[in-house]
Design a protein around this motif. Structure first.
Motif, PDB file in Angstrom:
ATOM      1  N   MET B   1       0.969  -1.214  -0.084  1.00 49.26           N
ATOM      2  CA  MET B   1      -0.004  -0.206  -0.030  1.00 49.26           C
ATOM      3  C   MET B   1       0.682   1.115  -0.227  1.00 49.26           C
ATOM      4  SD  MET B   1      -1.091   0.600   3.901  1.00 49.26           S
ATOM      5  CE  MET B   1       0.191   0.904   5.461  1.00 49.26           C
ATOM      6  N   GLN B  15       5.618   6.226   0.318  1.00 46.20           N
ATOM      7  CA  GLN B  15       6.403   5.161  -0.020  1.00 46.20           C
ATOM      8  C   GLN B  15       5.416   3.991  -0.124  1.00 46.20           C
ATOM      9  OE1 GLN B  15       9.413   4.154   2.822  1.00 46.20           O
ATOM     10  NE2 GLN B  15      10.310   6.238   2.423  1.00 46.20           N
ATOM     11  N   GLU B  16       5.799   3.008  -0.966  1.00 46.80           N
ATOM     12  CA  GLU B  16       5.057   1.705  -1.189  1.00 46.80           C
ATOM     13  C   GLU B  16       5.573   0.928   0.164  1.00 46.80           C
ATOM     14  OE1 GLU B  16       2.367  -0.510  -2.572  1.00 46.80           O
ATOM     15  OE2 GLU B  16       2.931   1.460  -3.686  1.00 46.80           O
ATOM     16  N   VAL B  17       4.722   0.500   1.208  1.00 47.50           N
ATOM     17  CA  VAL B  17       5.234  -0.305   2.109  1.00 47.50           C
ATOM     18  C   VAL B  17       3.961  -1.367   2.146  1.00 47.50           C
ATOM     19  CG1 VAL B  17       5.542   1.758   3.529  1.00 47.50           C
ATOM     20  CG2 VAL B  17       3.359   0.668   4.011  1.00 47.50           C
ATOM     21  N   ASP B  18       4.245  -2.712   3.269  1.00 41.28           N
ATOM     22  CA  ASP B  18       3.525  -3.827   3.434  1.00 41.28           C
ATOM     23  C   ASP B  18       2.183  -3.312   3.867  1.00 41.28           C
ATOM     24  OD1 ASP B  18       5.870  -5.260   2.680  1.00 41.28           O
ATOM     25  OD2 ASP B  18       6.445  -5.270   4.724  1.00 41.28           O
ATOM     26  N   ASP B  19       1.167  -4.021   3.425  1.00 44.90           N
ATOM     27  CA  ASP B  19      -0.290  -3.975   4.042  1.00 44.90           C
ATOM     28  C   ASP B  19       0.105  -4.263   5.412  1.00 44.90           C
ATOM     29  OD1 ASP B  19      -1.174  -2.923   1.338  1.00 44.90           O
ATOM     30  OD2 ASP B  19      -2.147  -4.908   1.089  1.00 44.90           O
TER      31      ASP B  19
END
Lengths: 204, 387
Positions: B1, B15-19
């Motif tokens: 996400m 940033q694109e991080v873990d859900d």
């Protein structure tokens, strides 16, 4: 804390409650810790949790295993710096249901220690005041104890943290955590590892 | 996400991080439909709150849809539309039982840290430094909401748009509690509000809802004063002699209650700017000082503005000799959500009046800069996580 709580650094057995003289480690040269918190639950419920010592694994943050041997004896194995661990046999030496539990390590302990936990009614509807007293002879003496303090693995902090976690578990049903949560930047990999560890633990 | 991450002073990145996943039995996962930037986020952005770590997800004003619940969750269910309070509370400790939700004993995993600074730890908060727990915040597409049975309020009426509901998470209850703390007697009490940012705006409208005879609004930003005037207040520009002006306007008595809705980053004192820059002071309490001197004898000083640490040159003698009552603290959001929701449902207030900017979450970095510099008439920013 109630007014009757003895100050941590006095050990004159005559002026103290009876249980206090019973917990002293040999020679009275140990390090003493007193810590208390108030938990909004009846003393009986808190006593019951604590009386099964193996339950304490849930509230002690430091890696520890506690095995029940009999109704009054348990075996403790606590990890120590550098892949080591210390072990002892704890035996209950005083047991007043819903009020007090006192224990002491048996001879041959890697760390001689003794402790009590007391449960006393708090004023109004605050619940129960829980007071832990712990005495121990640090292996390596006071210098090693100082080093432990510097590295943050000091027993006084561990007792404080354990009581905090005990309170959270009893009042809220869980211990607060952010281990394994989402994060960006430099935290991302570490948090992901925490999460994988949690998932493995849950699966096993 | 996608998530808005704090990467240093004046540096945020999407940033694109873990859900997020369920980590404790009482957790829920919420898919966020609307999220906002709070004035208090600027304390983090500007680097004045200690214990921020690079990669922390910001944001504590958010709402959305429950998409997953932990095994211990009984009240919330998947599909519920919820507004999430910024205070994380356990529901079981004596403070929660007394409706002092922001003082919860059990939700800050870093309580030891807060104890060192404050003596005792208050509740965990979303996205607000590791001192308040280090919980990942809601300027993101999803959030983990711990103790989910004791926070989020379920919205039954699907016809009310997000924009009217979102601020139940923080600034509306915060402004309302600030006004409630003023002991307002309908038709009698005169209130002065320092700071016409979003919390100040809600404090003003709440004071009027509670029947304040008059409300004076103090700020230096013209569009904020204009918004305050639109609610029916009398605006005082900060470059006037505020004390004299208030004295004159209140028949020489001073306002019965003063609200400091500014907090630790007040403008107007070069002394504090210098001391804060040199790290000799953590907070710039200009508004607090002025309100302490301006409030009437026997009056109330209500402080919703956030303070973090140590304050300098506080005219405590003024407060003491005038017998001033202080009321302050993080908001007990859960206490106010139901009653304020009914005010929204019945149309008594439309909280969306405060919104000046609606932008996609992906543009967070630039809008943080606009907001902190109060450029472009920026008062309140709502981020769309889906855009």
């Amino acid at each position: 804390m109630s007014l009757s709580t003895p100050p941590p650094d006095r050990a004159t057995a005559t002026s103290e409650p009876v249980f206090r003289s019973k917990i002293a480690v040999p020679g009275n040269r140990g390090i003493k810790i007193v810590r208390s918190c108030t938990i909004r639950k009846p003393a009986a419920e808190l006593y019951r949790f604590w009386r099964s010592f193996e339950n304490l694994v849930a509230i002690i943050k430091h890696p520890v295993s506690i095995a029940r041997i009999s109704d009054t004896e348990s075996h403790w194995r606590v990890s120590a710096p550098g892949d080591h661990f210390v072990e002892w046999h704890a035996v209950v030496i005083n047991d007043e249901p819903d009020e007090l539990i006192a224990w002491r390590s048996r001879e041959g302990a890697d760390v001689e220690n003794a402790g009590t936990v007391r449960f006393e009614a708090a004023p109004g509807d605050e619940g129960t005041e829980v007071t832990v007293q712990l005495e121990y002879n640090p292996p390596g003496g006071r210098f090693a104890a100082l080093m432990a303090k510097l590295t943050g693995d000091e027993p006084a902090q561990q007792v404080a943290e354990a009581l905090r976690r005990f309170k959270a578990l009893m009042e809220a049903g869980e211990i607060p955590t952010i281990e394994g949560q989402s994060a960006g930047g430099p935290q991302r990999t570490a948090r992901r590892k925490e999460r994988e560890q949690l998932q493995r633990k849950a699966a096993s | 996400m996608k998530a808005v991450c704090w990467m240093g002073k004046r540096e945020v990145e999407v940033q694109e991080v873990d859900d997020p996943t369920i980590l404790s039995p009482g957790d829920a996962i919420v898919r966020i439909t609307s999220t906002a930037i709070c004035g208090s986020d600027l304390h983090l952005y500007d680097g004045y709150m200690p214990t921020m770590e690079k990669g922390d997800i910001l944001g504590h004003e958010f709402m959305g849809e429950v998409v997953e619940v932990g095994p211990g969750v009984k009240r919330l269910k998947v599909g519920d539309r919820v507004v999430v309070p910024f205070t994380i509370s356990c529901g079981g400790c004596s403070h929660c039982q007394r409706q002092q939700w922001s003082l919860c004993d059990n939700t800050n995993p870093n309580a030891w840290m807060a104890e060192k600074l404050l003596g005792y730890s208050a509740a965990g908060l979303f996205g607000y430094s590791h001192l308040t727990g280090g919980y990942a915040g809601g300027q993101a597409q999803y959030a983990r909401v711990p103790y989910a049975d004791h926070g989020p309020i379920v919205i039954e009426d699907d016809t009310i748009p997000d924009e009217q509901l979102l601020f139940l998470s923080d600034i509306f209850p915060t402004g309302y509690m600030a006004a409630e703390n003023c002991d307002i007697k309908p038709g009698e009490t005169i209130v002065a509000v320092w700071g016409c940012g979003p919390v100040g705006q809600f404090a003003i409208r709440s004071a009027l809802l509670l029947g304040a005879a008059k409300v004076y609004a103090i700020d230096s930003v013209p569009e904020r004063l204009a918004m305050a005037e639109a609610a029916g207040t009398i605006a005082i520009h900060d470059d006037e002699d505020v004390l004299e002006k208030l004295r004159e306007l209140t028949g020489g008595r001073g306002p019965d209650a003063a609200i400091d809705a500014v907090g630790m980053e007040a403008h107007g004192s070069s002394y504090d700017n210098l001391k804060q820059a040199l790290k000799l002071e953590t907070d710039r309490p200009y508004a607090l000082r002025q309100s302490m001197r301006a409030v009437r004898k026997g009056g109330v000083l209500s402080v919703p503005g956030v303070y973090g640490g140590f304050l300098d040159k506080i005219p405590f003698g003024a407060a003491f000799n005038k017998g001033v009552t202080f009321r302050m603290g993080q908001t007990h959001v859960q206490r106010y959500m139901p009653q304020l929701l009914s005010l929204v449902e019945s149309g008594k207030i439309d909280p969306s009046f405060v919104i000046t900017h609606r932008v996609p979450l992906t543009r967070a970095a630039e809008i943080y800069e606009v907001f902190t510099e109060k450029r472009d008439g920026c008062i309140k920013v709502v981020l769309d996580p889906a855009a």
